[in-house]
Design a protein around this motif. Structure first.
Motif, PDB file in Angstrom:
ATOM      1  N   ARG A 161       0.823  -1.212   0.000  1.00  0.00           N
ATOM      2  CA  ARG A 161       0.000   0.000   0.000  1.00  0.00           C
ATOM      3  C   ARG A 161       0.859   1.265   0.000  1.00  0.00           C
ATOM      4  O   ARG A 161       0.343   2.356   0.230  1.00  0.00           O
ATOM      5  CB  ARG A 161      -0.931  -0.004   1.218  1.00  0.00           C
ATOM      6  CG  ARG A 161      -1.975  -1.117   1.145  1.00  0.00           C
ATOM      7  CD  ARG A 161      -2.508  -1.470   2.531  1.00  0.00           C
ATOM      8  NE  ARG A 161      -3.526  -2.503   2.485  1.00  0.00           N
ATOM      9  CZ  ARG A 161      -3.281  -3.805   2.407  1.00  0.00           C
ATOM     10  NH1 ARG A 161      -2.047  -4.252   2.357  1.00  0.00           N
ATOM     11  NH2 ARG A 161      -4.281  -4.680   2.372  1.00  0.00           N
TER      12      ARG A 161
ATOM     13  N   CYS B  49       0.877   4.960   0.998  1.00  0.00           N
ATOM     14  CA  CYS B  49      -0.171   5.270   1.975  1.00  0.00           C
ATOM     15  C   CYS B  49       0.329   5.007   3.396  1.00  0.00           C
ATOM     16  O   CYS B  49       1.239   4.208   3.609  1.00  0.00           O
ATOM     17  CB  CYS B  49      -1.398   4.414   1.712  1.00  0.00           C
ATOM     18  SG  CYS B  49      -2.114   4.698   0.079  1.00  0.00           S
ATOM     19  N   ALA B  50      -0.292   5.684   4.351  1.00  0.00           N
ATOM     20  CA  ALA B  50       0.108   5.554   5.753  1.00  0.00           C
ATOM     21  C   ALA B  50      -1.078   5.082   6.590  1.00  0.00           C
ATOM     22  O   ALA B  50      -2.236   5.368   6.249  1.00  0.00           O
ATOM     23  CB  ALA B  50       0.634   6.887   6.289  1.00  0.00           C
ATOM     24  N   PHE B  51      -0.783   4.386   7.690  1.00  0.00           N
ATOM     25  CA  PHE B  51      -1.839   3.813   8.519  1.00  0.00           C
ATOM     26  C   PHE B  51      -1.489   3.954   9.983  1.00  0.00           C
ATOM     27  O   PHE B  51      -0.338   3.821  10.383  1.00  0.00           O
ATOM     28  CB  PHE B  51      -2.026   2.322   8.196  1.00  0.00           C
ATOM     29  CG  PHE B  51      -2.420   2.063   6.768  1.00  0.00           C
ATOM     30  CD1 PHE B  51      -1.463   1.953   5.787  1.00  0.00           C
ATOM     31  CD2 PHE B  51      -3.754   1.967   6.419  1.00  0.00           C
ATOM     32  CE1 PHE B  51      -1.812   1.749   4.464  1.00  0.00           C
ATOM     33  CE2 PHE B  51      -4.128   1.750   5.092  1.00  0.00           C
ATOM     34  CZ  PHE B  51      -3.156   1.650   4.126  1.00  0.00           C
TER      35      PHE B  51
ATOM     36  N   ARG C  18      -6.595  -4.826  10.645  1.00  0.00           N
ATOM     37  CA  ARG C  18      -6.545  -5.361   9.279  1.00  0.00           C
ATOM     38  C   ARG C  18      -5.639  -6.575   9.196  1.00  0.00           C
ATOM     39  O   ARG C  18      -5.962  -7.547   8.511  1.00  0.00           O
ATOM     40  CB  ARG C  18      -6.090  -4.257   8.321  1.00  0.00           C
ATOM     41  CG  ARG C  18      -7.069  -3.124   8.179  1.00  0.00           C
ATOM     42  CD  ARG C  18      -8.277  -3.519   7.361  1.00  0.00           C
ATOM     43  NE  ARG C  18      -7.959  -3.476   5.942  1.00  0.00           N
ATOM     44  CZ  ARG C  18      -7.965  -4.535   5.147  1.00  0.00           C
ATOM     45  NH1 ARG C  18      -8.319  -5.721   5.593  1.00  0.00           N
ATOM     46  NH2 ARG C  18      -7.638  -4.413   3.874  1.00  0.00           N
TER      47      ARG C  18
ATOM     48  N   ASP D 218      -7.937  -8.893   2.786  1.00  0.00           N
ATOM     49  CA  ASP D 218      -9.142  -9.685   3.078  1.00  0.00           C
ATOM     50  C   ASP D 218      -9.206 -10.907   2.174  1.00  0.00           C
ATOM     51  O   ASP D 218      -8.736 -10.922   1.076  1.00  0.00           O
ATOM     52  CB  ASP D 218     -10.387  -8.805   2.876  1.00  0.00           C
ATOM     53  CG  ASP D 218     -10.517  -7.802   4.015  1.00  0.00           C
ATOM     54  OD1 ASP D 218     -11.052  -6.718   3.793  1.00  0.00           O
ATOM     55  OD2 ASP D 218     -10.053  -8.135   5.112  1.00  0.00           O
TER      56      ASP D 218
ATOM     57  N   ALA E 179      -5.107   8.813   1.831  1.00  0.00           N
ATOM     58  CA  ALA E 179      -4.937   7.874   0.715  1.00  0.00           C
ATOM     59  C   ALA E 179      -5.048   6.435   1.214  1.00  0.00           C
ATOM     60  O   ALA E 179      -5.580   5.557   0.527  1.00  0.00           O
ATOM     61  CB  ALA E 179      -3.581   8.100   0.035  1.00  0.00           C
ATOM     62  N   GLY E 180      -4.538   6.191   2.421  1.00  0.00           N
ATOM     63  CA  GLY E 180      -4.642   4.854   2.994  1.00  0.00           C
ATOM     64  C   GLY E 180      -6.095   4.446   3.196  1.00  0.00           C
ATOM     65  O   GLY E 180      -6.495   3.327   2.862  1.00  0.00           O
ATOM     66  N   ARG E 181      -6.886   5.366   3.730  1.00  0.00           N
ATOM     67  CA  ARG E 181      -8.304   5.065   3.961  1.00  0.00           C
ATOM     68  C   ARG E 181      -9.019   4.860   2.632  1.00  0.00           C
ATOM     69  O   ARG E 181      -9.867   3.976   2.491  1.00  0.00           O
ATOM     70  CB  ARG E 181      -8.960   6.198   4.737  1.00  0.00           C
ATOM     71  CG  ARG E 181      -8.424   6.310   6.138  1.00  0.00           C
ATOM     72  CD  ARG E 181      -9.241   7.220   7.020  1.00  0.00           C
ATOM     73  NE  ARG E 181      -8.538   7.405   8.286  1.00  0.00           N
ATOM     74  CZ  ARG E 181      -8.010   8.542   8.696  1.00  0.00           C
ATOM     75  NH1 ARG E 181      -8.125   9.617   7.961  1.00  0.00           N
ATOM     76  NH2 ARG E 181      -7.375   8.628   9.845  1.00  0.00           N
TER      77      ARG E 181
ATOM     78  N   THR F  36      -7.681   3.816  -0.137  1.00  0.00           N
ATOM     79  CA  THR F  36      -7.237   2.531  -0.700  1.00  0.00           C
ATOM     80  C   THR F  36      -8.047   1.384  -0.112  1.00  0.00           C
ATOM     81  O   THR F  36      -8.485   0.488  -0.838  1.00  0.00           O
ATOM     82  CB  THR F  36      -5.746   2.303  -0.415  1.00  0.00           C
ATOM     83  OG1 THR F  36      -4.978   3.318  -1.044  1.00  0.00           O
ATOM     84  CG2 THR F  36      -5.287   0.947  -0.938  1.00  0.00           C
ATOM     85  N   GLU F  37      -8.234   1.420   1.189  1.00  0.00           N
ATOM     86  CA  GLU F  37      -8.997   0.348   1.836  1.00  0.00           C
ATOM     87  C   GLU F  37     -10.427   0.325   1.318  1.00  0.00           C
ATOM     88  O   GLU F  37     -11.018  -0.729   1.087  1.00  0.00           O
ATOM     89  CB  GLU F  37      -8.996   0.538   3.353  1.00  0.00           C
ATOM     90  CG  GLU F  37      -7.609   0.400   3.974  1.00  0.00           C
ATOM     91  CD  GLU F  37      -6.973  -0.951   3.704  1.00  0.00           C
ATOM     92  OE1 GLU F  37      -7.362  -1.944   4.321  1.00  0.00           O
ATOM     93  OE2 GLU F  37      -6.069  -1.009   2.835  1.00  0.00           O
TER      94      GLU F  37
ATOM     95  N   ASP G 249     -10.419  -1.000  -2.162  1.00  0.00           N
ATOM     96  CA  ASP G 249     -10.081  -2.425  -2.155  1.00  0.00           C
ATOM     97  C   ASP G 249     -11.294  -3.260  -1.766  1.00  0.00           C
ATOM     98  O   ASP G 249     -11.511  -4.353  -2.295  1.00  0.00           O
ATOM     99  CB  ASP G 249      -8.923  -2.686  -1.180  1.00  0.00           C
ATOM    100  CG  ASP G 249      -8.389  -4.110  -1.276  1.00  0.00           C
ATOM    101  OD1 ASP G 249      -7.974  -4.667  -0.237  1.00  0.00           O
ATOM    102  OD2 ASP G 249      -8.409  -4.674  -2.375  1.00  0.00           O
ATOM    103  N   ARG G 250     -12.091  -2.724  -0.824  1.00  0.00           N
ATOM    104  CA  ARG G 250     -13.257  -3.480  -0.372  1.00  0.00           C
ATOM    105  C   ARG G 250     -14.399  -3.419  -1.385  1.00  0.00           C
ATOM    106  O   ARG G 250     -15.251  -4.291  -1.420  1.00  0.00           O
ATOM    107  CB  ARG G 250     -13.747  -2.951   0.975  1.00  0.00           C
ATOM    108  CG  ARG G 250     -12.950  -3.463   2.165  1.00  0.00           C
ATOM    109  CD  ARG G 250     -13.726  -3.252   3.445  1.00  0.00           C
ATOM    110  NE  ARG G 250     -13.916  -1.844   3.739  1.00  0.00           N
ATOM    111  CZ  ARG G 250     -13.022  -1.094   4.402  1.00  0.00           C
ATOM    112  NH1 ARG G 250     -11.903  -1.624   4.813  1.00  0.00           N
ATOM    113  NH2 ARG G 250     -13.269   0.170   4.640  1.00  0.00           N
TER     114      ARG G 250
END
Lengths: 89, 188
Positions: A14, A17-19, A27, A89, B103-105, B107-108, B111-112
């Protein structure tokens, strides 16, 4: 899969991107790839190790103090060499 | 990867990944069996040695999961890049932490979304920013018009002839034309 490998794989796929850590914890545990479920403590240790020892992750701090993690280009390179394991997932 | 209880599925991730790589590279089944059986990965679990038949069965099942996961990983990389482009298109500085978090949010979320929904969703987000930009432009133009109009009114009012026109005789239409003529003069 070992936690450190999973964390690297999650972040590298990813990039850039950062989390935040709580999202990473949820996740990665939900992905079902781990040998053992991660805890907040084990996740944090894995992130710190990836960052300080291997330079494959980095911690970013937002203006409001929010901390988030991202892979580094080196982390992406290592992940690619491992044939891009998938954590999702 | 779906839960599988075959011998290869029971291997530690690193060794299983190596097996999948060897299968993808077309290595002989015998070579793969030797690699696995030389480790004690199966023996330590009380499982019989890996056979070429096991490898053949894995090739038809688990190996396809592994290949699908690799494709998923590539898809995620593309989604992540696209997400950051979307954030930048929305006015975010892609170098900032906030933009990378957003961007991370995104992407998720993408993706979903089901494959058939992800692309329209991404396009809708980009179009939303386009619409917001157009609305901002209209607003700016309106502000500029009001300011220009106010300056002209001020200039006209500062001219004593404007008061004479307003207070003099003549129809409203005649006075309006006279004021417009005065405005043309003061704008020069």
């Amino acid at each position: 899969m070992k936690l450190q490998t999973a964390v690297r794989a999650f972040l590298a796929a990813r990039f850039p991107c950062a989390f935040e850590e709580p999202i990473l914890l949820t996740r990665i545990n939900r992905s079902g790839v781990l040998d053992d479920p991660a805890t907040p403590e084990t996740l944090h240790r894995a992130l710190v190790t990836l960052a300080s020892r291997f330079r494959e992750a980095e911690v970013l701090t937002d203006n409001d103090g929010t901390q988030a993690w991202s892979a580094t280009p080196l982390g992406v390179s290592t992940w690619t060499q491992q044939d891009k394991p998938y954590v999702g997932d | 990867m779906a839960a599988r209880r075959s011998k290869i599925a029971r291997l530690p991730w690193e060794l299983r990944n190596r097996v999948c790589e060897m299968i993808a590279d077309g290595r002989p089944a015998r070579e793969i069996c030797d690699l696995v059986n030389d480790s004690d990965a199966l023996a330590s679990q009380g499982v019989a040695p890996l056979t070429e038949q096991n490898v053949s069965e894995w090739r038809a099942g688990g190996q396809k999961d592994w290949e699908r996961d690799r494709a998923s990983a590539d898809r995620l990389s593309r989604l992540s890049e696209a997400s950051l482009h979307l954030v930048a298109a929305a006015g975010g500085d892609p170098a900032t932490v906030g933009s990378r978090l957003l961007a991370g949010r995104l992407t998720e979320m993408l993706d979903r979304a089901a494959d058939e929904d992800a692309l329209p969703l991404a396009k809708a987000l980009a179009a939303l920013r386009g619409a917001e930009t157009a609305a901002e432009k209209v607003k700016l133009e309106r502000e500029r018009f009001r300011r220009d109009a106010a300056e002209i009114v001020l200039k006209v009012l500062e001219d004593r002839r404007a008061a004479g026109i307003a207070e003099g005789s003549g129809t409203r239409e005649e006075k309006t034309r006279a004021i417009l003529a005065l405005m043309d003069e003061v704008e020069k």
